[in-house]
Design a protein around this motif. Structure first.
Motif, mmCIF file in Angstrom:
data_model
loop_
_atom_site.group_PDB
_atom_site.id
_atom_site.type_symbol
_atom_site.label_atom_id
_atom_site.label_comp_id
_atom_site.label_asym_id
_atom_site.label_seq_id
_atom_site.Cartn_x
_atom_site.Cartn_y
_atom_site.Cartn_z
ATOM 1 N N ILE A 15 38.644 43.629 34.874
ATOM 2 C CA ILE A 15 39.674 44.554 34.420
ATOM 3 C C ILE A 15 40.028 44.261 32.966
ATOM 4 N N ASP A 16 40.472 45.283 32.279
ATOM 5 C CA ASP A 16 40.891 45.146 30.888
ATOM 6 C C ASP A 16 42.297 44.543 30.864
ATOM 7 N N THR A 17 42.437 43.370 30.257
ATOM 8 C CA THR A 17 43.735 42.698 30.225
ATOM 9 C C THR A 17 44.505 42.926 28.929
ATOM 10 N N LEU A 18 43.883 43.631 27.975
ATOM 11 C CA LEU A 18 44.534 43.848 26.687
ATOM 12 C C LEU A 18 45.804 44.681 26.859
ATOM 13 N N ASP A 19 46.920 44.175 26.331
ATOM 14 C CA ASP A 19 48.219 44.859 26.369
ATOM 15 C C ASP A 19 48.725 45.101 27.789
ATOM 16 N N ARG A 20 48.238 44.314 28.744
ATOM 17 C CA ARG A 20 48.731 44.411 30.125
ATOM 18 C C ARG A 20 49.763 43.310 30.352
ATOM 19 N N LYS A 21 50.805 43.665 31.078
ATOM 20 C CA LYS A 21 51.912 42.737 31.274
ATOM 21 C C LYS A 21 51.976 42.265 32.725
ATOM 22 N N VAL A 22 52.134 40.956 32.894
ATOM 23 C CA VAL A 22 52.134 40.344 34.219
ATOM 24 C C VAL A 22 53.472 39.666 34.477
ATOM 25 N N LEU A 23 54.016 39.911 35.651
ATOM 26 C CA LEU A 23 55.186 39.168 36.110
ATOM 27 C C LEU A 23 54.712 38.060 37.029
ATOM 28 N N ILE A 24 55.057 36.821 36.670
ATOM 29 C CA ILE A 24 54.816 35.691 37.564
ATOM 30 C C ILE A 24 56.164 35.266 38.127
ATOM 31 N N ALA A 25 56.321 35.392 39.421
ATOM 32 C CA ALA A 25 57.563 35.014 40.080
ATOM 33 C C ALA A 25 57.417 33.600 40.625
ATOM 34 N N GLY A 26 58.177 32.692 40.058
ATOM 35 C CA GLY A 26 58.095 31.295 40.455
ATOM 36 C C GLY A 26 57.838 30.411 39.250
ATOM 37 N N GLY A 27 58.378 29.200 39.304
ATOM 38 C CA GLY A 27 58.203 28.287 38.172
ATOM 39 C C GLY A 27 57.659 26.942 38.580
ATOM 40 N N GLY A 28 57.083 26.884 39.783
ATOM 41 C CA GLY A 28 56.561 25.619 40.295
ATOM 42 C C GLY A 28 55.075 25.432 40.048
ATOM 43 N N LYS A 29 54.478 24.552 40.841
ATOM 44 C CA LYS A 29 53.068 24.201 40.654
ATOM 45 C C LYS A 29 52.128 25.372 40.903
ATOM 46 N N VAL A 30 52.447 26.202 41.905
ATOM 47 C CA VAL A 30 51.571 27.342 42.195
ATOM 48 C C VAL A 30 51.586 28.324 41.027
ATOM 49 N N ALA A 31 52.786 28.655 40.545
ATOM 50 C CA ALA A 31 52.901 29.541 39.384
ATOM 51 C C ALA A 31 52.201 28.941 38.170
ATOM 52 N N GLU A 32 52.331 27.650 38.011
ATOM 53 C CA GLU A 32 51.681 26.940 36.892
ATOM 54 C C GLU A 32 50.166 27.108 36.947
ATOM 55 N N ARG A 33 49.592 26.934 38.134
ATOM 56 C CA ARG A 33 48.137 27.078 38.278
ATOM 57 C C ARG A 33 47.691 28.511 37.975
ATOM 58 N N LYS A 34 48.444 29.488 38.471
ATOM 59 C CA LYS A 34 48.090 30.884 38.230
ATOM 60 C C LYS A 34 48.144 31.203 36.736
ATOM 61 N N LEU A 35 49.174 30.709 36.066
ATOM 62 C CA LEU A 35 49.319 30.946 34.629
ATOM 63 C C LEU A 35 48.154 30.338 33.862
ATOM 64 N N LYS A 36 47.830 29.084 34.150
ATOM 65 C CA LYS A 36 46.748 28.408 33.439
ATOM 66 C C LYS A 36 45.420 29.125 33.640
ATOM 67 N N THR A 37 45.220 29.673 34.833
ATOM 68 C CA THR A 37 43.991 30.408 35.126
ATOM 69 C C THR A 37 43.848 31.638 34.242
ATOM 70 N N LEU A 38 44.976 32.268 33.905
ATOM 71 C CA LEU A 38 44.949 33.557 33.205
ATOM 72 C C LEU A 38 45.134 33.463 31.695
ATOM 73 N N LEU A 39 45.323 32.288 31.177
ATOM 74 C CA LEU A 39 45.601 32.161 29.747
ATOM 75 C C LEU A 39 44.393 32.480 28.864
ATOM 76 N N ASP A 40 43.210 32.486 29.436
ATOM 77 C CA ASP A 40 42.025 32.870 28.656
ATOM 78 C C ASP A 40 41.886 34.384 28.525
ATOM 79 N N THR A 41 42.754 35.129 29.163
ATOM 80 C CA THR A 41 42.736 36.591 29.081
ATOM 81 C C THR A 41 43.630 37.049 27.932
ATOM 82 N N GLU A 42 43.865 38.384 27.881
ATOM 83 C CA GLU A 42 44.769 38.949 26.881
ATOM 84 C C GLU A 42 46.127 39.321 27.488
ATOM 85 N N PHE A 43 46.369 38.914 28.721
ATOM 86 C CA PHE A 43 47.618 39.255 29.397
ATOM 87 C C PHE A 43 48.840 38.737 28.629
#
Length: 205
Positions: free
Chosen positions: A8-36
């Protein structure tokens, strides 16, 4: 196969991550190579998330709040539900469904509208790996084996073949697929010579 892997095209796409713990941390780190672009909503955040906010300040906003009926999701393209509060997770899932927003519920993956696969990228070759949530451990094992295989690829040769294909398409050459298949098994010097001759001979095989 219920969940089909796509890019999927991640350019200018906005993501809500609900949560600030380890699971949210892993999801965020996974997606940082995108343009989200990310909004992360939680009462508290891991130190790693706080550090990532400093590093990617232009792409990450931290919103410190309780997740309740007042939360609005309409501005988001995707929602990642990663809290340890089942009621909050259910609330966000219902809001996502009502707003027709794609979401993944990390607690109950079978109810999600998409899954986040393990992704390996090398020289524009992207491999997506998933066990459909059945065994994250096996996903990691298989991913490690595939990554080892990709590490053996001649990336310089692959980049040359990308360039060659672009020129063949531009020249409207025939049998492009067969040409690429043939050259893949040649050395870089051979490919370089082919590229040079291609510029002089549009009718080469």
């Amino acid at each position: 196969m219920r969940y089909y892997p796509i890019n999927i095209d991640t350019l200018d796409r906005k993501v809500l991550i609900a949560g600030g713990g380890k699971v949210a941390e892993r999801k965020l780190k996974t997606l940082l190579d995108t343009e989200f672009i990310f909004d992360i909503v939680s009462k508290s955040f891991t130190q790693t998330i706080l550090d990532l906010k400093e590093e990617f300040n232009d792409r990450i906003d931290l919103i410190k709040m309780n997740i309740d009926e007042s939360i609005s999701v309409d501005e988001y393209d995707y929602i990642i539900i990663a809290t340890d509060d089942l009621k909050a997770n259910e609330l966000l899932e219902e809001k996502a469904k009502s707003a027709n927003i794609m979401y993944v519920n990390s607690a109950v993956k079978s109810d999600s509208s998409f899954l986040m696969n393990k992704v390996i990228e090398k020289s524009n070759i992207i491999v997506s790996i998933s066990t459909s949530g059945k065994s994250p451990t096996l996903t990691k094992i298989v991913a490690a084996e595939i990554e080892a295989l990709l590490d053996k690829l001649d990336t310089k040769k692959i980049e040359k073949l990308f360039l060659l294909r672009a020129q063949l398409v531009k020249k409207e050459s025939k049998n492009i697929s067969k040409i690429i298949q043939k050259l893949y098994y040649k050395d870089i010097e051979y490919i370089d010579r082919y590229l040079e001759e291609l510029n002089e001979d549009n009718n080469r095989i």
